[in-house]
Design an enzyme around this catalytic site. Sequence first.
Site, short mmCIF file in Angstrom:
data_model
loop_
_atom_site.label_atom_id
_atom_site.label_comp_id
_atom_site.label_asym_id
_atom_site.label_seq_id
_atom_site.Cartn_x
_atom_site.Cartn_y
_atom_site.Cartn_z
N HIS A 119 0.25 -0.71 -0.52
CA HIS A 119 0.01 0.02 0.81
C HIS A 119 0.85 0.84 0.35
O HIS A 119 2.44 1.65 0.17
CB HIS A 119 -0.77 0.60 1.09
CG HIS A 119 -0.35 0.37 2.36
ND1 HIS A 119 -1.49 0.46 3.48
CD2 HIS A 119 0.89 0.08 3.18
CE1 HIS A 119 -0.55 0.46 4.57
NE2 HIS A 119 0.64 0.12 4.40
N GLU A 120 0.46 2.09 -0.43
CA GLU A 120 0.31 4.31 -0.87
C GLU A 120 1.80 3.69 -1.81
O GLU A 120 2.85 4.80 -1.62
CB GLU A 120 1.85 4.41 0.81
CG GLU A 120 0.68 4.19 1.90
CD GLU A 120 -0.89 5.38 1.25
OE1 GLU A 120 -0.91 6.36 0.61
OE2 GLU A 120 -1.72 4.78 2.22
N GLY A 121 1.77 2.55 -3.17
CA GLY A 121 2.78 2.61 -3.86
C GLY A 121 3.00 1.35 -3.34
O GLY A 121 3.84 1.24 -2.78
#
Length: 599
Positions: A440-442
């Site tokens: 997550h978050e890239g």
Amino acid sequence: MSPLINRRDLDFLLYELLDATALCGRPRFAMHDRETFDQVIEAAHRLAVDEFLPHAAKADAHEPHFDGQQVQMIPEVQAALRAYIEAGFLGTSFGIEHGGLQLPYTIAAAVNGLFVGANCGTSGYPFLTAAAANLLRVHGTPEQQRRYMQPMIAGRFFGTMCLSEPQAGSSLADIRTRAIPQPDGRYHLVGSKMWISGGEHELSENIVHLVLARIDGAPAGTRGISLFIVPKRRLDADGNPGERNGVRLAGLNHKMGYRGTTNCALNFGEAEPAIGERVGHEHDGLACMFHMMNEARISVGLGATMLGYVGYRYSLDYARTRLQGRPATNRDPSSKPVAIIEHADVRRMLLAQKAYVEGGLALGLYCATLVDRLETAVDEAEHRRCRLLLEILTPVAKAWPSEWGLEANKLAIQVLGGYGYTRDYPVERLYRDNRLNPIHEGTNGIQALDLLGRKAMMQDGAALKLLLGEMAGTVAEAADEPALAEFATALSAAVDRIARTTQALAAVAASGRTERFLANAASYLDLVGHTVIAWLWLRQAVIARAASGAAVGDDADFYAGKLQACRYFFRHELPKTAVAAALLDSLDDTTLTMPIAAF
């Protein structure tokens, strides 16, 4: 022994390595001192241990569920969050004028890490809220700050960020959610969002969704994306939540870990209008959202570090008390078993964990100090320096700890053996929780592309040159200390490898061979990440070496541990950068030339 962290290590990083108290010399933090910092950290530690840690396993076993009317979860979550809010932790780094404590982000990051380590599921709600409130602090209008940001800092409203969509995933250029302009200046949003953490619950009066969408007629791709506030409940003239807005839960995603945080598919405008208001200018939504995402990426790395750190603490305690086996030199079966920490391979696994988590924590807190120094810089030179270092280090600070904090959790399970694989012990849950962080978050693959394709190349490599210059300064400092000369030489060679390899890759990019340039970006992230952690370990070793001569008792043991962990990282981990550099230098095309049909 704290189950969450070695407080001596945290103090060492904050005050000996990073000199956090120097921030008190800046006007914004002038009302604080080390005593204030320590009091806040200690209060957070107590709250994390007393209110968050006890229900972590229960929240994992009894994850939130939708009963057809609303999302239900165990009551301990609400109780812990109420205590967190009442203690003022949601406003830790916000200004006094906004109802916050106006502490440095560095201290807030340390505090947040304690809550993640204790219970990442419950802590997810306020952390997303603080990030959303901070976005509105920077990009919101005064009226938006009054109506949405202030209630979030007060803990009345919680926040989310809504980027991904079922068909688009990380490819934000392909999002389809529409924003239809209305005569009153607001918008009706229509579309679906996926993987929305904290997207539906009854923990707060309202949920403030920050949503990426396209205004009808906007350009294609990321240039046509705008950002909108879409609350779960519409606000009346006085700012109080009223009737339900057109944001509806489509379903809860059932995750491997992080089960205590609701993860949602949301529909906007499906049966009734989802009324929203724009944040910032038209088509600037991604730039606004990246303010929240970049803060979140540093937080993800710190969270991954702390989940690894807690696993390390648990496995260390277990290894000291678990009696099993005898030394290899003892062949007497009638002799008493020894604690497993006496066995070399167990010490190897513990030392690896120590090197990963204490190195990762140094990286996260270093980045946090850069945030503070950037926001309080008084001259352009300091502002530029901090901005460039944050640019180059943010993808590393997100990705490296989420890979190697997870590796620490794996080793913690291994130290416990068969017991570690059972739900009777926390290390298997910590591993499952931490497995989300590379995603997550890239994803880490996206961080690798960002690091090589953008950050290392921007402004003719200005950020990378600055970072390598910082490392060279530490090399020079350590080279005169005989006990550290070996490590100074190794770091110098690693710095040269990054410079040489990056220059060669830049030439490939300039020739237009973009796919070949980026084909092995993950190896470039490994190369830079491991070198950065080695640099931070050498910085710690310089301090530990200087202090160790006069240290006695527990302090002497602490500094010896720092020096030994540095030695481990340089001898067992840093050599891996030579392999990564060789692969990159060869412009290996194995992945590019693999025929899809051959899989």
